[in-house]
Enzyme design. Structure first.
Site, PDB file in Angstrom:
ATOM      1  CG  ASP A 239      -0.359   0.174   2.537  1.00  0.00           C
ATOM      2  OD1 ASP A 239       0.890   0.271   2.619  1.00  0.00           O
ATOM      3  OD2 ASP A 239      -1.107   0.245   3.539  1.00  0.00           O
TER       4      ASP A 239
ATOM      5  CB  CYS B  77       1.233  -2.330   4.766  1.00  0.00           C
ATOM      6  SG  CYS B  77       1.137  -3.379   6.237  1.00  0.00           S
TER       7      CYS B  77
ATOM      8  CB  THR C 194       2.728  -2.236  10.945  1.00  0.00           C
ATOM      9  OG1 THR C 194       1.494  -2.713  10.369  1.00  0.00           O
ATOM     10  CG2 THR C 194       2.507  -0.876  11.580  1.00  0.00           C
ATOM     11  N   GLY C 195       3.407  -3.986   8.246  1.00  0.00           N
ATOM     12  CA  GLY C 195       3.386  -5.393   7.821  1.00  0.00           C
ATOM     13  C   GLY C 195       2.209  -6.140   8.425  1.00  0.00           C
TER      14      GLY C 195
ATOM     15  N   GLY D 236      -1.262  -5.235   8.859  1.00  0.00           N
ATOM     16  CA  GLY D 236      -2.535  -5.273   8.127  1.00  0.00           C
ATOM     17  C   GLY D 236      -2.470  -6.235   6.954  1.00  0.00           C
ATOM     18  CG  MET D 237       0.142  -5.556   3.489  1.00  0.00           C
ATOM     19  SD  MET D 237      -0.847  -5.820   2.006  1.00  0.00           S
ATOM     20  CE  MET D 237      -0.174  -4.509   0.958  1.00  0.00           C
TER      21      MET D 237
ATOM     22  CG  HIS E 134      10.503 -24.906  12.309  1.00  0.00           C
ATOM     23  ND1 HIS E 134      10.786 -24.822  13.648  1.00  0.00           N
ATOM     24  CD2 HIS E 134      11.544 -25.587  11.762  1.00  0.00           C
ATOM     25  CE1 HIS E 134      11.938 -25.439  13.910  1.00  0.00           C
ATOM     26  NE2 HIS E 134      12.425 -25.894  12.773  1.00  0.00           N
TER      27      HIS E 134
ATOM     28  CG  HIS F 148       8.466 -28.495  11.287  1.00  0.00           C
ATOM     29  ND1 HIS F 148       8.235 -27.949  12.523  1.00  0.00           N
ATOM     30  CD2 HIS F 148       9.781 -28.816  11.245  1.00  0.00           C
ATOM     31  CE1 HIS F 148       9.368 -27.917  13.204  1.00  0.00           C
ATOM     32  NE2 HIS F 148      10.323 -28.440  12.453  1.00  0.00           N
TER      33      HIS F 148
HETATM   34  C1  RB5 Z   1      -1.530   2.873   6.320  1.00  0.00           C
HETATM   35  O1  RB5 Z   1      -1.520   4.119   6.934  1.00  0.00           O
HETATM   36  C2  RB5 Z   1      -1.217   1.793   7.335  1.00  0.00           C
HETATM   37  O2  RB5 Z   1      -2.287   1.655   8.210  1.00  0.00           O
HETATM   38  C3  RB5 Z   1      -0.918   0.501   6.641  1.00  0.00           C
HETATM   39  O3  RB5 Z   1       0.165   0.683   5.780  1.00  0.00           O
HETATM   40  C4  RB5 Z   1      -0.537  -0.667   7.515  1.00  0.00           C
HETATM   41  O4  RB5 Z   1       0.463  -0.342   8.411  1.00  0.00           O
HETATM   42  C5  RB5 Z   1      -1.627  -1.408   8.142  1.00  0.00           C
HETATM   43  O5  RB5 Z   1      -1.423  -2.396   8.861  1.00  0.00           O
END
Ligand code: RB5
Length: 147
Positions: free
Chosen positions: A8, A66, A68-69, A71-72, A99, A134
């Site tokens: 994103d 994204c 933080t990684g 949400g994705m 694993h 595993h």
């Molecule tokens: C976008 O602002 C942010 O929320 C997205 O990139 C991500 O970190 C969501 O988990």
């Protein structure tokens, strides 16, 4: 080796660095967007596109980026057949392949520097799934999708 990648707006710049690295080592990269860091977009749409190619076995694995990684990875793990790990260190990068047989990795641009992110990708790619005990555990995990 073929990789599907998507991000994103919060992960765009790190995604471009990862793509540059992968191309340098002759990995074929299919980029599912987004294509800039200015326009706010919804990460599940990009997770869906990348994960479809992983499930269809068009690619060897997927990378999502994204802010933080997180949400994705939440979005990716809703999809049948996907085992996605959010990664912030190289030990976990190796272990999740060995694993958990993770087929998608998720990175956070607001968490990781470019150097560490690329080391994480390298670490994940440097090992293989160990199978054995595993395999049984993974089958139990995947059964949870259908309950
Ligand atoms: C976008 O602002 C942010 O929320 C997205 O990139 C991500 O970190 C969501 O988990």
């Amino acid at each position: 080796m073929k990789v599907a990648i998507g991000c994103d707006h919060g992960g765009y710049n790190l995604k471009m660095s990862v793509i540059e690295y992968l191309k340098k080592i002759d990995v074929e990269v299919i980029d599912f967007g987004t294509d800039n860091d200015k326009d706010s977009v919804d990460y599940p749409e990009f997770a869906k596109e990348v994960c479809k190619r992983v499930v269809d076995k068009d690619v060897d694995f997927g990378i999502l980026v994204c802010g933080t990684g997180i949400g994705m990875s939440i979005a990716a793990n809703k999809i049948d057949g996907i085992r996605c790990a959010v990664l912030s260190d190289t030990f976990s990068a190796r272990m999740t392949k060995m694993h958990n047989d993770a087929n998608v990795i998720s990175l956070g641009e607001r968490v990781l520097g470019k150097g560490l992110a690329i080391d994480i990708v390298k670490a994940y790619m440097s090992v293989e799934f160990e199978g054995g005990r595993h395999q049984n555990r993974i089958e139990k995990v995947m059964e949870l999708e259908h309950k």
